[in-house]
Design an enzyme around this catalytic site. Structure first.
Site, PDB file in Angstrom:
ATOM      1  N   THR A 195       0.874  -1.173   0.000  1.00  0.00           N
ATOM      2  CA  THR A 195       0.000   0.000   0.000  1.00  0.00           C
ATOM      3  C   THR A 195       0.905   1.216   0.000  1.00  0.00           C
ATOM      4  O   THR A 195       1.973   1.197   0.606  1.00  0.00           O
ATOM      5  CB  THR A 195      -0.879  -0.018   1.269  1.00  0.00           C
ATOM      6  N   GLY A 216      -5.982  -3.459   7.711  1.00  0.00           N
ATOM      7  CA  GLY A 216      -6.923  -2.355   7.715  1.00  0.00           C
ATOM      8  C   GLY A 216      -8.045  -2.443   8.729  1.00  0.00           C
ATOM      9  O   GLY A 216      -8.481  -1.424   9.277  1.00  0.00           O
ATOM     10  N   THR A 234      -0.553   2.175   6.806  1.00  0.00           N
ATOM     11  CA  THR A 234      -0.522   0.903   6.081  1.00  0.00           C
ATOM     12  C   THR A 234      -0.531  -0.221   7.096  1.00  0.00           C
ATOM     13  O   THR A 234       0.094  -0.103   8.145  1.00  0.00           O
ATOM     14  CB  THR A 234       0.712   0.785   5.167  1.00  0.00           C
ATOM     15  N   GLY A 235      -1.243  -1.279   6.789  1.00  0.00           N
ATOM     16  CA  GLY A 235      -1.288  -2.399   7.728  1.00  0.00           C
ATOM     17  C   GLY A 235      -2.599  -3.141   7.587  1.00  0.00           C
ATOM     18  O   GLY A 235      -3.301  -2.997   6.584  1.00  0.00           O
ATOM     19  N   VAL A 276     -13.519  -3.561   2.108  1.00  0.00           N
ATOM     20  CA  VAL A 276     -12.773  -2.307   2.017  1.00  0.00           C
ATOM     21  C   VAL A 276     -11.997  -2.133   3.313  1.00  0.00           C
ATOM     22  O   VAL A 276     -12.534  -2.350   4.399  1.00  0.00           O
ATOM     23  CB  VAL A 276     -13.730  -1.108   1.813  1.00  0.00           C
ATOM     24  N   GLY A 277     -10.728  -1.754   3.193  1.00  0.00           N
ATOM     25  CA  GLY A 277      -9.889  -1.566   4.379  1.00  0.00           C
ATOM     26  C   GLY A 277      -9.875  -0.116   4.835  1.00  0.00           C
ATOM     27  O   GLY A 277     -10.788   0.667   4.562  1.00  0.00           O
ATOM     28  N   ASP A 278      -8.801   0.250   5.514  1.00  0.00           N
ATOM     29  CA  ASP A 278      -8.708   1.581   6.121  1.00  0.00           C
ATOM     30  C   ASP A 278      -8.271   2.669   5.141  1.00  0.00           C
ATOM     31  O   ASP A 278      -8.521   3.852   5.380  1.00  0.00           O
ATOM     32  CB  ASP A 278      -7.708   1.544   7.285  1.00  0.00           C
TER      33      ASP A 278
HETATM   34  N1  ASP Z   1      -4.230  -1.129   4.855  1.00  0.00           N
HETATM   35  C1  ASP Z   1      -4.492  -1.850   3.640  1.00  0.00           C
HETATM   36  C2  ASP Z   1      -5.851  -2.515   3.745  1.00  0.00           C
HETATM   37  O1  ASP Z   1      -6.169  -3.055   4.786  1.00  0.00           O
HETATM   38  C3  ASP Z   1      -3.455  -2.884   3.328  1.00  0.00           C
HETATM   39  C4  ASP Z   1      -2.011  -2.440   3.412  1.00  0.00           C
HETATM   40  O2  ASP Z   1      -1.703  -1.432   4.036  1.00  0.00           O
HETATM   41  O3  ASP Z   1      -1.144  -3.117   2.832  1.00  0.00           O
HETATM   42  O4  ASP Z   1      -6.552  -2.553   2.772  1.00  0.00           O
END
Ligand code: ASP
Length: 338
Positions: free
Chosen positions: A203, A257, A254-255, A232-234
């Site tokens: 991300t 989500g 990032t992480g 859908v993530g964060d």
């Molecule tokens: N935060 C993103 C999600 O959960 C994924 C990522 O940061 O790699 O969609």
């Protein structure tokens, strides 16, 4: 500085990330490391050039993120991870710290640079968030070029999806053996999308401070491998994966989500600074500690209105970098976080 002088102005510049995860030197070839470092530097330079020429923080964020979206190394735009059905569904958001205007899109499939569409939602619509086919029709109405979904898909992500599907099916079978009352490992089971060694990396995000003292933040992603049911993530959620407020800071996350949404990470950092008077490092560390307490992993880049940068993460590595007018300039990949 002599008394009576105008307040010394903050440096201008930007920080970026290219995702957090199990990123360790022992597993990365020198060629891959060089490629990642080069891509991060190119994105930093693209954003910095705009700021240097007097452009806005928002322009710099879009320019840096566009570079990363176009680079198949990262999980955003071209090279995004694949859904359970084997296609790319992209999420992006942007926020301007001046008046806290924001724009976001989720689940788009045909827009080449989702960060540009998020910006159009902010600048050219009365809304903050558009999803799916509606977002794409909005793009059409503005004359955005459509690309086939194949444009985003890469072989590397296809192999990752295969492995993720096998792992999720095995985990579902095991869970059902342990507790036969659980729904069977059929095609409707919802994978846990564990943010493990495979589902990481890429991300992208940027936070910038321009010559006028304005902050902006942007985030763009393909989400998590093997996601389904419109997950859908964060990243496109203002306050969770992205936030900017001239009074405090700009943040991109990032992480995993789901945890970042539950902990409302990006807004929490700004709020801790505003209400508790914490410096950006303290506030950002606390937000990541909160994610960790829930069981989540990931990181943030946070830029204060004074030009201080915090980049905490609780994973082994995070692709990251910064470049500022006061000479600070670096690109890092592995931990520990500074
Ligand atoms: N935060 C993103 C999600 O959960 C994924 C990522 O940061 O790699 O969609």
């Amino acid at each position: 500085m002599h008394p009576g002088n105008a307040k010394e102005s903050a440096p201008f510049g930007l920080a970026i990330h290219g995702g957090a995860g199990v990123i360790v030197r022992a597993e990365m070839t020198p060629e891959a490391e060089t490629a990642y470092r080069g891509a991060l530097q190119a994105a930093l330079d693209a954003g910095f050039d705009i700021l240097n020429q007097g452009g806005t923080a928002t322009d710099a964020v879009v320019a840096a993120i566009k570079r990363l979206e176009d680079d198949p190394l990262f999980n955003a735009g071209k090279g995004a991870v694949l859904t359970h059905e084997g296609i790319c569904e992209l999420d992006a958001s942007i926020m301007d710290g001046r008046e806290r205007r924001a724009g976001a899109v989720a689940g788009v499939r045909y827009t080449r640079n989702p960060i540009e569409l998020a910006r159009a939602v902010m600048d050219q619509s009365p809304h903050v968030m558009l999803v799916g086919e509606g977002a794409e029709r909005f793009a059409d109405s503005l004359g955005f070029e459509r690309v086939p979904n194949d444009y985003f898909q890469t072989e590397r992500r296809r192999l990752q999806l295969e492995r993720a599907r096998q792992r999720d099916e095995a985990a579902a079978r095991q869970a059902q053996r342990a507790d036969p009352r659980q729904s069977s490992a059929d095609e409707f089971s919802i994978p846990d999308l564990a943010f493990d060694a495979e589902r990481k990396w890429g991300t992208v995000g940027a936070v910038a401070l321009d010559r006028s003292g304005n902050l902006a933040a942007g985030t763009s992603t393909g989400g998590m491998t093997n996601k389904r049911f419109g997950r859908v993530g964060d990243s496109p959620i203002i306050g969770a994966g992205n936030y900017a407020d001239n009074r405090t800071c700009a943040v991109s996350a990032t992480g995993h989500g789901e945890y970042f949404i539950r902990a409302n990470v990006a807004h929490t950092i700004a709020l801790r600074m505003a209400l508790a008077g914490e410096p950006v490092h303290t506030a950002a560390q606390a937000a990541i500690a909160d994610v960790a307490a829930l069981g989540g992993t990931g990181g943030v880049i946070a830029l204060s209105k004074d030009g201080a940068v915090a980049m905490p993460f609780n994973t082994p590595g995070m692709y990251r970098g910064l470049r500022f007018s006061d000479g600070r300039s670096r690109v890092d990949i592995f931990g520990p976080s500074p």
